[in-house]
Design an enzyme around this catalytic site. Structure first.
Site, PDB file in Angstrom:
ATOM      1  N   THR A  28      24.068 -10.490 -11.072  1.00 33.81           N
ATOM      2  CA  THR A  28      24.371 -11.466 -12.322  1.00 33.81           C
ATOM      3  C   THR A  28      23.407 -11.272 -13.366  1.00 33.81           C
ATOM      4  O   THR A  28      23.657 -11.458 -14.698  1.00 33.81           O
ATOM      5  CB  THR A  28      24.491 -12.896 -11.699  1.00 33.81           C
ATOM      6  N   ARG A  36      32.524 -15.423  -6.729  1.00 34.56           N
ATOM      7  CA  ARG A  36      32.323 -16.555  -5.917  1.00 34.56           C
ATOM      8  C   ARG A  36      31.830 -17.826  -6.329  1.00 34.56           C
ATOM      9  O   ARG A  36      31.928 -19.022  -5.627  1.00 34.56           O
ATOM     10  CB  ARG A  36      31.839 -15.934  -4.541  1.00 34.56           C
ATOM     11  N   ILE A 105      29.238  -4.092  -5.627  1.00 33.39           N
ATOM     12  CA  ILE A 105      30.209  -3.168  -5.628  1.00 33.39           C
ATOM     13  C   ILE A 105      29.898  -2.151  -7.111  1.00 33.39           C
ATOM     14  O   ILE A 105      31.009  -1.552  -7.486  1.00 33.39           O
ATOM     15  CB  ILE A 105      31.451  -3.368  -5.352  1.00 33.39           C
ATOM     16  N   ASP A 106      28.884  -2.323  -7.596  1.00 37.09           N
ATOM     17  CA  ASP A 106      28.636  -1.973  -9.049  1.00 37.09           C
ATOM     18  C   ASP A 106      27.955  -0.530  -9.212  1.00 37.09           C
ATOM     19  O   ASP A 106      27.763  -0.246 -10.128  1.00 37.09           O
ATOM     20  CB  ASP A 106      28.067  -3.120  -9.691  1.00 37.09           C
ATOM     21  N   HIS A 121      30.407  -3.387   0.773  1.00 39.04           N
ATOM     22  CA  HIS A 121      31.850  -3.728   0.485  1.00 39.04           C
ATOM     23  C   HIS A 121      32.218  -2.631  -0.630  1.00 39.04           C
ATOM     24  O   HIS A 121      33.443  -2.835  -1.366  1.00 39.04           O
ATOM     25  CB  HIS A 121      31.694  -5.243  -0.401  1.00 39.04           C
ATOM     26  N   ILE A 231      15.943 -13.498  -9.216  1.00 36.58           N
ATOM     27  CA  ILE A 231      15.363 -12.223  -8.648  1.00 36.58           C
ATOM     28  C   ILE A 231      14.711 -11.173  -9.430  1.00 36.58           C
ATOM     29  O   ILE A 231      13.518 -10.480  -9.098  1.00 36.58           O
ATOM     30  CB  ILE A 231      16.290 -11.386  -7.354  1.00 36.58           C
TER      31      ILE A 231
END
Ligand code: ZN
Length: 238
Positions: A28, A36, A105-106, A121, A231
């Site tokens: 993010t 989600r 998944i990036d 994923h 983070i």
């Protein structure tokens, strides 16, 4: 320096086998929305909830609708690695970090230079023909309209784990091997609500469990160090 950051710095300095387990919060900060999250995609205008669209059944039944959503919400080609991705890649380069286990998944960890990345994923950067199994990059999805097809006529499917689909066995066993041999496990940017991915952390039996997340997780009481912050900000301070 903040007392908790100092403790994190000391843990990192003294560790020889760090494994990082990350989730949506890591991405993010690179501008990739968490579908989600409460103010994520739920409140947006789609005919179906994200979990329905991103399911195997839906992909097979309504691939056009799947790809409309997927192109709009799951692909973010201009995202760049942030301070967390970069710091983790540096720690691997220094021989301190042995693996990253991610639910994202990036491909941003690899873009930052990380080499051993277990993508639980899958990845939007990989796609394959469901008929002849030929692999395609992300261009096959971006540079096409509607449902992308292979030259053999088969439908091209993203190599991401959809709802109702199982995780890849070799990815899971690699992740378990890494987590179970780590001396330090840093969990970041995930509330540990998504299974079976979140269940993998129970294999950790090392010395230091560090959790860096904006909201509480079910593992907080087990943590040797708990930091409630972004983070990227945390990793850029140590
Ligand atoms: Zn094909």
């Amino acid at each position: 320096m903040d007392e908790k950051l100092e403790k994190l710095w000391k843990i990192v300095k003294d560790s020889r086998n760090i494994v990082f387990f990350g989730g949506a919060g890591v991405s993010t900060e690179s501008g990739i929305p968490d579908f989600r999250s409460v103010d994520g995609l739920y409140n947006q205008q789609w005919k179906y909830p994200p979990e329905t669209i991103l399911s195997h059944t839906f992909f097979m039944k309504k691939p056009e609708e799947f790809y409309r959503f997927y192109r709009a919400k799951m692909i973010c080609t201009d995202a760049e690695p942030n301070a967390a991705h970069i710091k983790l890649a540096e720690l691997e380069e220094e021989g301190k970090l042995t693996a990253i286990v991610t639910q994202n998944i990036d491909g941003l960890h690899q873009a930052a230079g990380s080499r051993r990345v277990y993508e639980l994923h899958g990845s939007t950067l990989r796609n394959y023909c469901m008929k002849c199994h030929k692999f395609f990059g992300i261009e096959a999805v971006i540079n096409s309209e509607g449902v992308p097809h292979c030259s053999c006529g088969g439908i091209i499917k993203p190599d991401v784990v959809l709802y109702e689909e199982g995780l890849d066995d070799s990815v899971v066993s690699g992740a378990i091997r890494s987590i179970s041999s780590a001396d330090t496990l840093i969990i970041g940017g995930t509330s540990l609500n998504v299974y079976p991915a979140a269940g993998l952390i129970r294999y950790f039996r090392g010395t230091n469990l560090v959790i860096i997340n904006m909201s509480p997780t079910q593992m907080d009481s087990n943590a040797d160090l708990l930091i409630c912050d972004r983070i990227g900000k945390v990793f850029s301070s140590i």
